[in-house]
Design a protein around this motif. Structure first.
Motif, mmCIF file in Angstrom:
data_model
loop_
_atom_site.group_PDB
_atom_site.id
_atom_site.type_symbol
_atom_site.label_atom_id
_atom_site.label_comp_id
_atom_site.label_asym_id
_atom_site.label_seq_id
_atom_site.Cartn_x
_atom_site.Cartn_y
_atom_site.Cartn_z
ATOM 1 N N GLU A 92 0.823 -1.214 0.000
ATOM 2 C CA GLU A 92 0.000 0.000 0.000
ATOM 3 C C GLU A 92 0.851 1.256 0.000
ATOM 4 O O GLU A 92 0.462 2.282 -0.570
ATOM 5 N N HIS A 133 2.287 1.876 -3.580
ATOM 6 C CA HIS A 133 1.235 2.242 -4.524
ATOM 7 C C HIS A 133 0.458 3.484 -4.090
ATOM 8 O O HIS A 133 -0.493 3.882 -4.775
ATOM 9 N N LYS A 160 8.118 5.073 -5.788
ATOM 10 C CA LYS A 160 7.277 4.851 -6.969
ATOM 11 C C LYS A 160 7.987 3.981 -8.007
ATOM 12 O O LYS A 160 7.340 3.307 -8.809
ATOM 13 N N ALA A 164 6.951 0.469 -7.331
ATOM 14 C CA ALA A 164 5.614 0.195 -7.852
ATOM 15 C C ALA A 164 5.653 -0.020 -9.365
ATOM 16 O O ALA A 164 5.020 -0.937 -9.894
ATOM 17 N N SER A 218 4.819 -3.632 -11.456
ATOM 18 C CA SER A 218 3.799 -3.649 -12.501
ATOM 19 C C SER A 218 4.389 -4.099 -13.833
ATOM 20 O O SER A 218 3.784 -4.889 -14.564
ATOM 21 N N THR A 253 -1.769 -6.147 -9.025
ATOM 22 C CA THR A 253 -0.566 -5.328 -8.940
ATOM 23 C C THR A 253 -0.802 -3.954 -9.549
ATOM 24 O O THR A 253 -0.380 -2.929 -9.007
#
Length: 239
Positions: free
Chosen positions: A74, A77, A98, A101, A105, A130
């Motif tokens: 969490e 993201h 980031k 993240a 992905s 994801t």
């Protein structure tokens, strides 16, 4: 005898490295020797912050981030705007967060592209979660598939509010025709965390099916993802 590491930025007389330098190396060694599973969420987040904040003890910051957002997933993201609310977290650190993240992905999408979607359903679900499960606004995403059910394109069609995304069935089908797709999988997220489909979700899915079917485009499923799991309208026999 071993020589203590030196901090070149320290003033004269205080050249010995700060205590957290030893902590960082011990954390790296645990990661190298036993892997990420041996680290807690905040410890893994500490390692993400090391490069952006080389002269700070980042343990308190990592713990406060996990407390605020709930978990490592969490946190990475979380929207940039919410990360900026955290004291002591600058742009360099936010970029590092980031980046994690984005990397997860990209890896998940790469795994999906290598497989036939319908024969690797777990990979489809993993990628969708994801990409979308922790977003703070609803997103409507479409996976466009060819006749072998391999991914042609993955596109976010709409971004809405915290609880609504407008979807236009004819626009969905129009895009499928442009890509020469013969099937689609629709995906959207529930920022509330509960992936239970609403009546509006079911009605919208049926509307897309009604437009797509006469044109030879199959709607394989509509998946809803949230922080606490996912649901499949086909699996629930709602379509």
């Amino acid at each position: 005898m071993p020589v203590s590491p030196i901090d070149p930025t320290a003033p004269p007389g205080l050249a010995e490295a700060p205590h957290y330098h030893g902590h960082r190396e011990r954390l790296r060694e645990r990661f190298r020797s036993v892997g990420a599973d041996a680290l807690s969420d905040y410890e893994l987040l500490e390692m993400v912050l090391f490069r952006a904040l080389p002269r700070r003890d980042v343990k308190p910051l990592a713990k406060s981030l996990i407390t605020k957002f709930g978990s490592f997933a969490e946190t990475v993201h979380a929207p940039d705007t919410r990360l900026r609310e955290v004291g002591g977290l600058g742009e360099a650190a936010i970029t590092e967060i980031k980046l994690i993240a984005a990397a997860t992905s990209r890896v998940a999408k790469g795994q999906l592209k290598q497989r036939t979607a319908l024969s690797s359903w777990a990979t489809v679900i993993d990628y969708c979660r994801t990409a979308m499960a922790f977003a703070d606004k609803e997103q409507f995403r479409i996976l466009f598939l060819d006749k072998r059910n391999q991914l042609i394109s993955d596109e976010v069609q709409q971004v809405g509010t915290v609880d609504h995304t407008p979807v236009y069935p004819r626009e969905v089908v129009k895009r499928a025709l442009e890509l020469s797709a013969t099937a689609i999988i629709m995906v959207h997220n529930h920022p509330s965390g509960d992936p239970t489909p609403s009546q509006a979700d079911v009605q919208m899915t049926k509307a897309v099916i009604d437009v797509a079917a006469p044109l030879g485009i199959a709607v394989h499923d509509h998946i809803i993802v949230g922080k606490h799991g996912h649901s499949s309208l086909k699996g629930l026999k709602l379509i």
